[in-house]
Write an enzyme that holds these catalytic residues in place. Structure first.
Site, PDB file in Angstrom:
ATOM      1  N   ASP A   1      91.097  41.739  34.444  1.00 13.25           N
ATOM      2  CA  ASP A   1      89.525  42.249  34.680  1.00 13.25           C
ATOM      3  C   ASP A   1      88.801  42.493  33.467  1.00 13.25           C
ATOM      4  O   ASP A   1      89.185  43.438  32.694  1.00 13.25           O
ATOM      5  CB  ASP A   1      89.491  43.366  35.482  1.00 13.25           C
ATOM      6  CG  ASP A   1      88.198  44.002  35.836  1.00 13.25           C
ATOM      7  OD1 ASP A   1      87.324  43.286  35.507  1.00 13.25           O
ATOM      8  OD2 ASP A   1      87.983  44.852  36.430  1.00 13.25           O
TER       9      ASP A   1
ATOM     10  N   SER B   1      71.995  31.619  35.051  1.00 13.83           N
ATOM     11  CA  SER B   1      71.596  31.160  36.427  1.00 13.83           C
ATOM     12  C   SER B   1      70.077  30.988  36.244  1.00 13.83           C
ATOM     13  O   SER B   1      69.267  31.727  35.545  1.00 13.83           O
ATOM     14  CB  SER B   1      71.922  32.425  37.238  1.00 13.83           C
ATOM     15  OG  SER B   1      71.466  32.191  38.549  1.00 13.83           O
TER      16      SER B   1
ATOM     17  N   TYR C   1      71.191  41.042  39.803  1.00 15.93           N
ATOM     18  CA  TYR C   1      72.205  40.080  39.493  1.00 15.93           C
ATOM     19  C   TYR C   1      71.496  39.067  38.424  1.00 15.93           C
ATOM     20  O   TYR C   1      72.078  38.966  37.134  1.00 15.93           O
ATOM     21  CB  TYR C   1      72.336  39.030  40.724  1.00 15.93           C
ATOM     22  CG  TYR C   1      72.789  37.540  40.381  1.00 15.93           C
ATOM     23  CD1 TYR C   1      74.250  37.723  39.727  1.00 15.93           C
ATOM     24  CD2 TYR C   1      72.325  36.629  40.674  1.00 15.93           C
ATOM     25  CE1 TYR C   1      74.754  36.400  39.546  1.00 15.93           C
ATOM     26  CE2 TYR C   1      72.645  35.312  40.196  1.00 15.93           C
ATOM     27  CZ  TYR C   1      73.993  35.096  39.712  1.00 15.93           C
ATOM     28  OH  TYR C   1      74.470  34.089  39.461  1.00 15.93           O
TER      29      TYR C   1
ATOM     30  N   LYS D   1      72.420  38.486  34.229  1.00 17.42           N
ATOM     31  CA  LYS D   1      72.585  37.227  33.628  1.00 17.42           C
ATOM     32  C   LYS D   1      71.790  37.210  32.376  1.00 17.42           C
ATOM     33  O   LYS D   1      71.983  36.449  31.446  1.00 17.42           O
ATOM     34  CB  LYS D   1      72.202  36.097  34.876  1.00 17.42           C
ATOM     35  CG  LYS D   1      73.497  35.847  35.566  1.00 17.42           C
ATOM     36  CD  LYS D   1      74.712  35.327  35.004  1.00 17.42           C
ATOM     37  CE  LYS D   1      75.704  35.116  36.069  1.00 17.42           C
ATOM     38  NZ  LYS D   1      76.926  34.785  35.474  1.00 17.42           N
TER      39      LYS D   1
ATOM     40  N   PHE E   1      71.185  25.937  38.619  1.00 15.76           N
ATOM     41  CA  PHE E   1      70.402  25.885  40.072  1.00 15.76           C
ATOM     42  C   PHE E   1      71.225  26.078  41.159  1.00 15.76           C
ATOM     43  O   PHE E   1      72.162  26.746  40.851  1.00 15.76           O
ATOM     44  CB  PHE E   1      69.178  24.551  39.736  1.00 15.76           C
ATOM     45  CG  PHE E   1      68.117  25.060  39.138  1.00 15.76           C
ATOM     46  CD1 PHE E   1      68.240  25.021  37.351  1.00 15.76           C
ATOM     47  CD2 PHE E   1      66.932  25.470  39.413  1.00 15.76           C
ATOM     48  CE1 PHE E   1      67.381  25.475  36.654  1.00 15.76           C
ATOM     49  CE2 PHE E   1      65.880  25.914  38.517  1.00 15.76           C
ATOM     50  CZ  PHE E   1      66.357  26.084  37.261  1.00 15.76           C
TER      51      PHE E   1
END
Ligand code: UFG
Length: 342
Positions: free
Chosen positions: A68, A135, A159, A163, A187
């Site tokens: 992790d 993203s 989120y 990023k 995308f």
């Protein structure tokens, strides 16, 4: 069964040779495509994945280190796992917008913490090339439909924020210690390069349509009163193999270009509406996909399409797959899986 970090430092590691490529999240949907293309191109690949969503069966011959990234206590193992790697493709991360709204601190811990640990380990191990999966979520709800990389970045959920902070970390590491990094802003990724590598999650439009058909329900359109030609949201759907190919080319670019870091949209530059996607599912499957209209989903921008001239000019890369290929490969992979629609 997962091959563990025990392989690092053992004779097994030596088969990777001096310069492997490390793919974090390599057991996941997109990561497994990158791993397969890298292996087919003759690269030696080491996957780092916590297997929370990934599947060890997807990594092929690559060595798998189960770890992790966000666990700081694992830093020594992470650093050891980078021994002998030339470059890292960092795909591991949490990617559910709704979940990020409910658990923001955890999203930062996972995505930002994971990136910070990775960069600490890379610096300590002297690995200075990174391709980062960012993203289109970094754009939020842009005023223009087709977004260029240099517009203001205003993500609208944790989120997307995580990023964006990841991109900043790449930039800052470039300035601080000479990391060479590329941020790739995906995308709407869909499709499958191989039938065994379909998207196992039911979180995006095409899998959600297929799940509805499997459940013998009509596909849902979330809102048909948007300011778009048919009233449904327009997105830039890109085949996962095109995404994976862009990673290969980005790594090549890191070898030859002197810019310390940069960001590129990975899309097609073309928009497709929700209705058009659902109609295409009907065409390739032969099923009746006439949808029902449901209420709008919070936070959906009407149009989000990537301007792709920057990546096309810099990488000489262009998406090769059209909507039919995306939907057809999604359908085949779905039908090869456990939820065959009959
Ligand atoms: N949609 C439907 N019906 C469904 C499922 C989705 O109408 O059953 C609609 C959504 O409302 C949206 C469009 O289909 O208008 C696409 O939805 P997705 O969930 O497939 O994708 P998003 O564009 O919402 O999100 C994707 C990624 C995110 C990323 C975002 C930013 O999944 O991780 O793009 O570009 F943050």
């Amino acid at each position: 069964m997962a091959r563990s970090a025990g392989a690092v430092g053992s004779p097994e590691r030596n088969r990777l040779g001096a310069m492997a490529i490390c793919v974090t999240g390599g057991a996941g949907y997109i990561g497994a495509h990158v791993v397969r293309l890298l292996e087919r191109a003759g690269h030696q690949v080491r996957v780092i994945d916590d297997l929370s969503y990934g599947d060890a069966a997807r990594v092929g011959q690559a060595e798998l280190v189960q770890l992790d990234l966000a666990d700081t206590a694992e830093l020594p193992r992470l650093q050891a796992a980078l021994d002998g790697c030339r470059a890292v493709v960092h795909i591991a991360g949490r990617k559910q917008v709704g979940e990020s709204v409910e658990r923001p601190a955890w999203y930062y811990q996972q995505n930002v913490g994971g990136m910070a640990n990775l960069l600490l380990a890379m610096r300590a191990q002297g690995v200075d090339r990174l391709v980062f999966s960012s993203s289109a979520a970094v754009y939020g709800e842009p005023k223009t439909g087709q977004v260029r990389e240099d517009i203001d970045l205003r993500p609208i959920n944790p989120y997307g924020e995580s990023k964006l902070v990841g991109e900043w970390l790449v930039r800052d590491a470039a300035r601080a210690w000479g990391l060479r990094g590329v941020n790739l802003r995906y995308f709407n990724v869909a499709g499958a390069g191989w039938e065994d590598l379909g998207d196992p999650a039911v979180l995006n439009l095409i899998p959600m349509v297929l799940q509805r058909l499997y459940d013998r329900r009509r596909p849902a359109v979330f809102g048909d009163d948007y300011p778009t030609p048919d009233g449904t949201c327009v997105r830039d759907y890109i085949h996962v193999v095109d995404i994976a190919t862009a990673h290969m080319i980005a790594m090549d670019y890191l070898e030859r270009d002197s810019r310390p870091f940069d960001a590129f949209n990975i899309g097609t530059g073309a928009g497709t509406s929700v209705r058009q996607v659902i109609e295409m599912v009907g065409e390739v499957s032969g099923l009746d996909t006439a949808p029902v209209v449901e209420p709008r989903r919070a936070g959906d921008p009407p149009v989000l399409i990537g301007a792709v001239d920057r990546i096309e000019q810099t990488f000489e890369w262009k998406a090769q797959h059209d909507l039919r290929s995306i939907v057809d490969s999604s359908w085949r992979a779905w039908q090869a899986g456990p939820k065959r629609i009959v």
